[in-house]
Design a protein around this motif. Structure first.
Motif, short mmCIF file in Angstrom:
data_model
loop_
_atom_site.label_atom_id
_atom_site.label_comp_id
_atom_site.label_asym_id
_atom_site.label_seq_id
_atom_site.Cartn_x
_atom_site.Cartn_y
_atom_site.Cartn_z
N ASP A 159 0.81 -1.20 0.00
CA ASP A 159 0.00 0.00 0.00
C ASP A 159 0.86 1.27 0.00
N ASN A 160 2.00 1.24 0.69
CA ASN A 160 2.88 2.41 0.73
C ASN A 160 3.66 2.61 -0.57
N ALA A 161 3.91 1.54 -1.33
CA ALA A 161 4.76 1.65 -2.51
C ALA A 161 3.99 1.74 -3.83
N LYS A 162 2.78 1.23 -3.89
CA LYS A 162 2.04 1.18 -5.16
C LYS A 162 1.46 2.55 -5.50
N ASN A 163 0.96 2.67 -6.74
CA ASN A 163 0.27 3.91 -7.09
C ASN A 163 -1.15 3.87 -6.53
N LEU A 164 -1.78 5.00 -6.45
CA LEU A 164 -3.08 5.09 -5.78
C LEU A 164 -4.21 4.44 -6.56
N ARG A 165 -4.13 4.38 -7.89
CA ARG A 165 -5.23 3.84 -8.67
C ARG A 165 -5.24 2.32 -8.72
N SER A 166 -4.09 1.68 -8.50
CA SER A 166 -4.01 0.22 -8.60
C SER A 166 -4.40 -0.43 -7.28
N HIS A 167 -4.98 -1.64 -7.39
CA HIS A 167 -5.44 -2.35 -6.21
C HIS A 167 -4.98 -3.80 -6.26
N LEU A 168 -4.52 -4.28 -5.14
CA LEU A 168 -4.10 -5.67 -5.00
C LEU A 168 -5.34 -6.54 -4.87
N THR A 169 -5.46 -7.56 -5.73
CA THR A 169 -6.64 -8.42 -5.67
C THR A 169 -6.34 -9.78 -5.05
N GLU A 170 -5.09 -10.23 -5.15
CA GLU A 170 -4.82 -11.59 -4.72
C GLU A 170 -3.33 -11.76 -4.39
N ILE A 171 -3.06 -12.56 -3.38
CA ILE A 171 -1.69 -12.97 -3.07
C ILE A 171 -1.63 -14.47 -3.33
N VAL A 172 -0.77 -14.85 -4.27
CA VAL A 172 -0.67 -16.26 -4.66
C VAL A 172 0.67 -16.80 -4.19
N PRO A 173 0.66 -17.69 -3.19
CA PRO A 173 1.93 -18.30 -2.78
C PRO A 173 2.22 -19.55 -3.62
N ILE A 174 3.43 -19.65 -4.10
CA ILE A 174 3.87 -20.85 -4.79
C ILE A 174 4.95 -21.46 -3.91
N VAL A 175 4.60 -22.58 -3.29
CA VAL A 175 5.51 -23.21 -2.33
C VAL A 175 6.29 -24.29 -3.06
N THR A 176 7.60 -24.20 -3.00
CA THR A 176 8.48 -25.14 -3.68
C THR A 176 9.26 -25.93 -2.63
N THR A 177 9.28 -27.23 -2.82
CA THR A 177 10.06 -28.08 -1.94
C THR A 177 11.31 -28.50 -2.68
N ARG A 178 12.43 -28.20 -2.10
CA ARG A 178 13.69 -28.59 -2.70
C ARG A 178 14.32 -29.65 -1.81
N ASN A 179 14.63 -30.78 -2.42
CA ASN A 179 15.19 -31.87 -1.64
C ASN A 179 16.34 -32.49 -2.42
N GLN A 180 17.33 -32.90 -1.71
CA GLN A 180 18.48 -33.57 -2.32
C GLN A 180 18.15 -35.06 -2.46
N PRO A 181 18.67 -35.70 -3.51
CA PRO A 181 18.45 -37.15 -3.60
C PRO A 181 19.16 -37.84 -2.43
N SER A 182 18.50 -38.84 -1.89
CA SER A 182 19.11 -39.55 -0.76
C SER A 182 19.50 -40.95 -1.21
N MET A 183 20.53 -41.46 -0.61
CA MET A 183 21.03 -42.78 -0.95
C MET A 183 21.05 -43.61 0.32
N ALA A 184 20.83 -44.91 0.13
CA ALA A 184 20.85 -45.81 1.28
C ALA A 184 21.60 -47.07 0.88
N THR A 185 22.22 -47.69 1.84
CA THR A 185 22.90 -48.96 1.60
C THR A 185 22.43 -49.94 2.67
#
Length: 192
Positions: free
Chosen positions: A139-165
């Motif tokens: 709200d402090n940074a945007k222009n006055l005429r524009s309006h935020l309609t939605e916040i879309v979170p994209i959650v990414t899971t990053r995992n390393q390959p695991s090895m077992a013996t």
């Protein structure tokens, strides 16, 4: 009264004491360059530096890195205030990477002068308490005429390959005197 005093001869004792006290203020080691630099400013002085730098949104519970980032980005945000770039910089300053999708870039196109925020986060996502701070920053940074309609979170899971013996260990048993088994059925002995 000293020879370099600027006080009149009829100065009170309080005025003379105050002059003597403030005469030594120049001996206090304050490096102004360090205080005005967000990287070297002492932590307890950051709120005053933020106020002097015109930081619009400030949270006392932010981390040290977020506070210093908000101060550093303040000038750039104010130079571009009213643009999508200002929104991105304000959110990036506190560690929130964001993409802004304006109404004409949406599929299907959104209502005129609206936009969405798309956050790409790791497994922790966005905390519920952070939403109010995000809305205030936007709200402090945007222009006055524009309006935020939605916040879309994209959650990414990053995992390393695991090895077992697996390994197996055992012992070898040798039987010296082996006897063939005997089966007894109704008192009848049948050798096998």
């Amino acid at each position: 009264m000293s020879e370099t005093s600027l006080l009149p001869k009829n100065a009170s004792a309080f005025e003379l004491a105050l002059e003597a006290t403030t005469a030594r203020i120049g001996n206090v080691p304050v490096v102004v360059r360090e205080v005005w630099n967000p990287d070297t400013c002492p932590y307890n002085l950051l709120p005053w530096l933020a106020s002097a730098s015109s930081v619009d949104t400030w949270q006392a519970d932010w981390t040290d890195e977020q506070k210093r980032g908000a101060i550093k980005a303040s000038l750039a945000v104010h130079q571009r205030k009213g643009t999508i770039g200002a929104v991105k910089r304000a959110l990036a300053a506190i560690g929130l990477g964001v993409k802004v999708q304006e109404w004409f870039n949406q599929d299907p196109p959104g209502d005129p002068f609206t936009f969405k925020l798309i956050f790409e986060t790791d497994q922790t996502g966005i905390q519920f308490d952070d939403i109010a701070v995000i809305l205030e920053l936007v709200d402090n940074a945007k222009n006055l005429r524009s309006h935020l309609t939605e916040i879309v979170p994209i959650v990414t899971t990053r995992n390393q390959p695991s090895m077992a013996t697996a390994s197996n260990s055992g012992t070898e048993v040798t039987v010296d005197q082996y006897l063939d088994p005997i089966v007894v059925i109704n008192e009848l002995v049948i050798p096998i």
